[in-house]
Design a protein around this motif. Structure first.
Motif, mmCIF file in Angstrom:
data_model
loop_
_atom_site.group_PDB
_atom_site.id
_atom_site.type_symbol
_atom_site.label_atom_id
_atom_site.label_comp_id
_atom_site.label_asym_id
_atom_site.label_seq_id
_atom_site.Cartn_x
_atom_site.Cartn_y
_atom_site.Cartn_z
ATOM 1 N N LEU A 1 0.833 -1.208 0.000
ATOM 2 C CA LEU A 1 0.000 0.000 0.000
ATOM 3 C C LEU A 1 0.867 1.256 0.000
ATOM 4 C CD1 LEU A 1 -2.947 1.014 0.281
ATOM 5 C CD2 LEU A 1 -2.566 1.090 2.743
ATOM 6 N N THR A 2 1.980 1.238 0.716
ATOM 7 C CA THR A 2 2.787 2.442 0.885
ATOM 8 C C THR A 2 3.967 2.491 -0.069
ATOM 9 O OG1 THR A 2 4.039 1.302 2.596
ATOM 10 C CG2 THR A 2 2.193 2.645 3.321
ATOM 11 N N SER A 3 4.111 1.438 -0.898
ATOM 12 C CA SER A 3 5.287 1.373 -1.769
ATOM 13 C C SER A 3 5.316 2.520 -2.779
ATOM 14 C CB SER A 3 5.283 0.033 -2.505
ATOM 15 O OG SER A 3 5.915 0.167 -3.757
ATOM 16 N N PHE A 4 6.541 3.004 -3.100
ATOM 17 C CA PHE A 4 6.639 3.971 -4.193
ATOM 18 C C PHE A 4 7.799 3.635 -5.126
ATOM 19 C CE2 PHE A 4 9.101 5.659 -0.711
ATOM 20 C CZ PHE A 4 10.272 6.109 -1.300
ATOM 21 N N VAL A 5 8.784 2.868 -4.623
ATOM 22 C CA VAL A 5 9.953 2.586 -5.452
ATOM 23 C C VAL A 5 9.581 1.639 -6.600
ATOM 24 C CG1 VAL A 5 12.266 1.608 -5.486
ATOM 25 C CG2 VAL A 5 11.506 2.959 -3.534
ATOM 26 N N ILE A 6 8.785 0.605 -6.272
ATOM 27 C CA ILE A 6 8.432 -0.375 -7.298
ATOM 28 C C ILE A 6 7.612 0.282 -8.407
ATOM 29 C CG2 ILE A 6 7.168 -2.518 -7.749
ATOM 30 C CD1 ILE A 6 7.861 -3.350 -4.885
ATOM 31 N N SER A 7 6.636 1.119 -8.013
ATOM 32 C CA SER A 7 5.816 1.768 -9.020
ATOM 33 C C SER A 7 6.646 2.771 -9.821
ATOM 34 C CB SER A 7 4.624 2.454 -8.360
ATOM 35 O OG SER A 7 5.058 3.234 -7.270
ATOM 36 N N ASP A 8 7.653 3.344 -9.176
ATOM 37 C CA ASP A 8 8.541 4.274 -9.854
ATOM 38 C C ASP A 8 9.344 3.558 -10.937
ATOM 39 O OD1 ASP A 8 8.751 6.967 -9.591
ATOM 40 O OD2 ASP A 8 10.673 6.898 -8.526
ATOM 41 N N LEU A 9 9.940 2.407 -10.565
ATOM 42 C CA LEU A 9 10.863 1.727 -11.469
ATOM 43 C C LEU A 9 10.128 0.922 -12.535
ATOM 44 C CD1 LEU A 9 13.604 0.540 -8.960
ATOM 45 C CD2 LEU A 9 13.762 2.342 -10.680
ATOM 46 N N LEU A 10 9.034 0.242 -12.141
ATOM 47 C CA LEU A 10 8.330 -0.593 -13.115
ATOM 48 C C LEU A 10 7.145 0.140 -13.743
ATOM 49 C CD1 LEU A 10 8.382 -4.091 -11.372
ATOM 50 C CD2 LEU A 10 9.921 -3.185 -13.110
ATOM 51 N N GLY A 11 6.714 1.241 -13.116
ATOM 52 C CA GLY A 11 5.588 2.005 -13.650
ATOM 53 C C GLY A 11 6.042 3.194 -14.483
ATOM 54 N N GLY A 12 7.314 3.518 -14.364
ATOM 55 C CA GLY A 12 7.893 4.586 -15.173
ATOM 56 C C GLY A 12 7.175 5.919 -15.041
ATOM 57 N N GLY A 13 6.658 6.228 -13.855
ATOM 58 C CA GLY A 13 5.982 7.502 -13.643
ATOM 59 C C GLY A 13 4.564 7.515 -14.168
ATOM 60 N N LYS A 14 4.149 6.429 -14.835
ATOM 61 C CA LYS A 14 2.781 6.387 -15.366
ATOM 62 C C LYS A 14 1.798 5.875 -14.315
ATOM 63 C CE LYS A 14 3.698 6.846 -20.033
ATOM 64 N NZ LYS A 14 5.153 6.705 -19.983
ATOM 65 N N VAL A 15 2.328 5.084 -13.366
ATOM 66 C CA VAL A 15 1.470 4.536 -12.323
ATOM 67 C C VAL A 15 1.729 5.329 -11.047
ATOM 68 C CG1 VAL A 15 0.861 2.486 -11.007
ATOM 69 C CG2 VAL A 15 1.601 2.275 -13.387
ATOM 70 N N LEU A 16 0.802 6.218 -10.728
ATOM 71 C CA LEU A 16 1.020 7.149 -9.617
ATOM 72 C C LEU A 16 0.305 6.636 -8.371
ATOM 73 C CD1 LEU A 16 2.693 9.716 -9.659
ATOM 74 C CD2 LEU A 16 0.549 11.008 -9.765
ATOM 75 N N LEU A 17 1.060 6.000 -7.479
ATOM 76 C CA LEU A 17 0.479 5.532 -6.214
ATOM 77 C C LEU A 17 0.567 6.648 -5.187
ATOM 78 C CD1 LEU A 17 1.908 1.903 -5.952
ATOM 79 C CD2 LEU A 17 -0.210 2.706 -7.009
ATOM 80 N N ILE A 18 -0.162 6.461 -4.082
ATOM 81 C CA ILE A 18 -0.154 7.506 -3.061
ATOM 82 C C ILE A 18 1.265 7.701 -2.518
ATOM 83 C CG2 ILE A 18 -0.817 5.929 -1.173
ATOM 84 C CD1 ILE A 18 -2.044 9.571 -1.567
ATOM 85 N N GLY A 19 2.039 6.602 -2.496
ATOM 86 C CA GLY A 19 3.430 6.688 -2.065
ATOM 87 C C GLY A 19 4.233 7.596 -2.973
ATOM 88 N N ASN A 20 3.966 7.482 -4.283
ATOM 89 C CA ASN A 20 4.663 8.353 -5.240
ATOM 90 C C ASN A 20 4.302 9.809 -5.030
ATOM 91 O OD1 ASN A 20 3.956 5.610 -6.810
ATOM 92 N ND2 ASN A 20 6.009 6.361 -7.314
#
Lengths: 357, 274
Positions: B209-228
């Motif tokens: 729920l709180t992750s931001f690094v994984i979404s950053d690296l594998l989402g390439g800035g397109k997947v914006l989680l609350i952590g991001n």
């Protein structure tokens, strides 16, 4: 005699190189309390687990009520097991534990309620249904394990050292409980233990086992009074086991002294094992005995004194209710009927003897 | 006197708790409820209602839940197989599953980035087979995949532990009483592993729920989680107050989800995670 309910036919079981059971043949009669008795590693528990369906023999068949059940899984056998460590389900109440088998058989709620009440009453734990498993003592948990098994109305109840984890007093009480239960239920009990006293107290038939072989099958009296070999004699109660020579029928030579006995048919001048129970040795005046010796130790055991008497280099174990002093010079006698003669085993492993009980 | 000595032994831990738990939380709360000038405000908490933030927290919940469900579905049978192994190298096999945890997790995620890239090894293979390059990176599914890859051991271990605690004779007793495999699974194994499942769910869901690094690296800035979003407020927007406010809201979500799990956890197996 009642009919045979279970037959083990040529059962062999090994784990790797370790042969646990070697061509075991055994049958159990209906409504019998049969005890498999032996030291650890003798194959008694494996025999029970093969009957329960938890192990499959390498060779041989198990016949139950006329049907071959060798390969039937445990849940399809009409018998139930009481495990050594109770194995109650920790997440269920006592009543749920007892109801487990009945719910699987899809019995009606009323039937199950009745059965739980009946079973709790049978094991003297009425009103314990809502308690948790943790809140019971070891002895109470064992009773619940028995209740959980018998509500399923098995034809045979298997008990794997069920009293092993209980203290002495409780163990003795539970022995009487088990005898009472067996009489009330009228079903067959197959009981495994290494405790000879338990076996002698409860059993109709005792099967003495060692190293995967059956040593002797018989009633408790037969096993105790007429052990067929030195192993059985030594395992069941205390014994004096001496090397002897069968001089001729009814005469055996022990420690250089010829004694009259009642056994025949061993041939002449054959080496034999001579077994004499410590309570069968009489202490008399030195000149009245077969042989004489000095008392080397006296231990008070409650009911009797336990004496060691050194005679010609052999230390006799003797039970007597009279007090003697250490160092006293005495004679010993044994009446012919109490001298047991048995063949020496041909080798350590082959102590097996076929006996028809 | 002895009592006092014993209490003094707790001293270092009190210092630890005060310095590294209470103080930072206090600082975050302070930032969350003040403006840049230091005046009291609810604005940063209320900022969660901003459509951008709502969207990202909903996405976080969705991906976190998906990751948890996938982990549970993979880990439960796996833990069952592992605990039913009856050979000498059982602990070694378990060790193999934990081994990746000891490698830097950034490194592990980065390597997936390379593997899944348009010019990566999988796409090279697909092109060879005539399926053309498929866009594998920068999708929510890839982020969930990365999370599952990272957090799976945290689901396996507690479930495996609770399974190895079930003694063989309990299973045998159930079988003896007439239970088949399915009944044993439903009535014995599952109830006795609920605490492990709950520990696993908490240990996977909270970091997911709180992750931001994984979404950053594998989402390439397109997947914006609350952590991001929170990360951006701190690292790029330099609006620490807004970042703290959103952190506090996220914390409330975590506490709420753990409270919900706690309802199912009757024997307190998940308490170790609290």
């Amino acid at each position: 005699m009642s009919k045979k309910l279970i037959s083990f036919i040529d059962i062999t079981k090994s784990y790797g190189d370790n042969i646990v059971l070697d061509e075991l043949n055994l049958y159990v009669r209906e409504n019998e309390f049969i005890t498999l008795l032996g030291p650890s590693g003798c194959g008694k528990t494996t025999t029970l687990r093969i009957l329960g369906g938890f192990e499959t023999p390498d060779h041989g068949r198990v016949i139950f009520d006329g049907k071959d059940i060798t390969c039937l899984p445990p849940n399809e056998r009409n018998l139930n097991t009481v495990f050594q460590k109770y194995a109650l389900f920790p997440h269920m109440s006592i009543a749920e534990n007892i109801a487990f088998g009945l719910k699987i058989k899809k019995k009606s709620r009323d039937y199950i309620e009745d059965k739980i009440r009946y079973a709790l009453k049978l094991v003297n734990l009425e009103g314990f249904g809502d308690r948790s498993v943790d809140s019971l003592s070891g002895g109470q948990q064992q009773r619940i394990a028995i209740a959980r098994a018998i509500v399923n109305e098995p034809k045979v109840l298997l008990l794997d050292e069920p009293l092993g984890a209980l203290d002495l007093k409780l163990r003795q009480d539970m022995q009487y409980e088990l005898i009472r239960l067996k009489n009330e239920l009228g079903i067959t009990f197959v009981y495994v233990t290494h405790d000879q006293e338990e076996a002698l107290t409860m059993s109709d038939t005792i099967v003495v086992m060692n190293q995967g072989y059956i040593q002797q099958i018989g009633t408790p009296e037969m096993i105790y009074n007429e052990p067929v070999n030195a192993f059985v004699a030594d395992f069941i109660g205390d014994s004096n086991i001496l090397d002897g020579i069968m001089v001729q029928d009814r005469v055996v030579s022990v420690l250089g002294v010829k004694l009259p006995c009642v056994d025949e048919g061993f041939g002449s001048n054959r080496p034999v094992d001579v077994v004499i129970r410590p309570e069968d040795v009489e202490i008399v005046a030195p000149e009245d005995g077969f042989m004489e010796g000095d008392i080397t130790s006296v231990i008070f055991k409650g009911v009797h004194y336990e004496l060691d008497i050194l005679v010609n280099g052999y230390e006799w174990l003797v039970h007597t209710t009279q007090l003697y002093a250490v160092g006293q010079h005495v004679g010993i006698r044994v009446i012919p009927f109490n001298i047991q003669i048995m063949n020496k085993p041909e080798s350590e492993d082959e102590e097996a003897v076929e006996i028809d009980a | 006197m002895r009592r006092l000595m014993r209490q003094l032994l707790a001293g270092p831990y009190l210092v630890w708790i005060a310095g590294f738990i209470i103080l930072p939380v206090g600082v975050i709360l302070y930032y969350a409820f003040t403006t840049a000038d230091g005046a009291f405000t609810f604005a940063h908490i209320a900022a969660i209602a901003d459509p951008v933030h709502v969207k990202s927290i909903l996405l976080s919940l969705k991906l976190g839940l998906s990751c948890t469900v996938v982990c549970l579905l993979l880990a439960y049978p796996l833990a069952m197989i592992l605990s039913s192994f009856r050979f000498r190298h059982q602990s070694f096999v378990v060790f193999l599953f934990i081994l990746p945890m000891w490698m830097n997790f950034m490194l592990r995620i980065l390597s997936w980035r390379l593997i899944l890239a348009n010019s990566g090894i999988i796409n090279a293979l697909l092109v060879r087979l005539g399926f053309g390059p498929v866009k594998l990176l920068n999708t929510p599914a890839t982020v969930v995949f990365g999370m599952v890859y990272d957090f799976l051991p945290f689901m396996i271990l507690p479930i495996y532990n609770s399974m190895t605690r079930i003694k063989d004779d309990i299973i045998e007793a159930a079988r003896d009483l007439g239970a088949g495999n399915l009944t044993i699974l439903a009535k014995i194994i599952f109830p006795l592993t609920v605490s492990g499942i709950i520990s696993g769910i908490i240990m996977v869901f909270v970091p997911a729920l709180t992750s931001f690094v994984i979404s950053d690296l594998l989402g390439g800035g397109k997947v914006l989680l609350i952590g991001n979003v929170i990360e951006q407020e701190f690292m790029q927007g330099t609006n620490w107050n807004l970042g703290s406010g959103l952190s506090v809201v996220l914390m409330i979500f975590v506490i709420a989800s753990m409270a919900v799990m706690n309802i199912f956890d009757k024997d307190g197996g998940g308490a170790a995670v609290w």
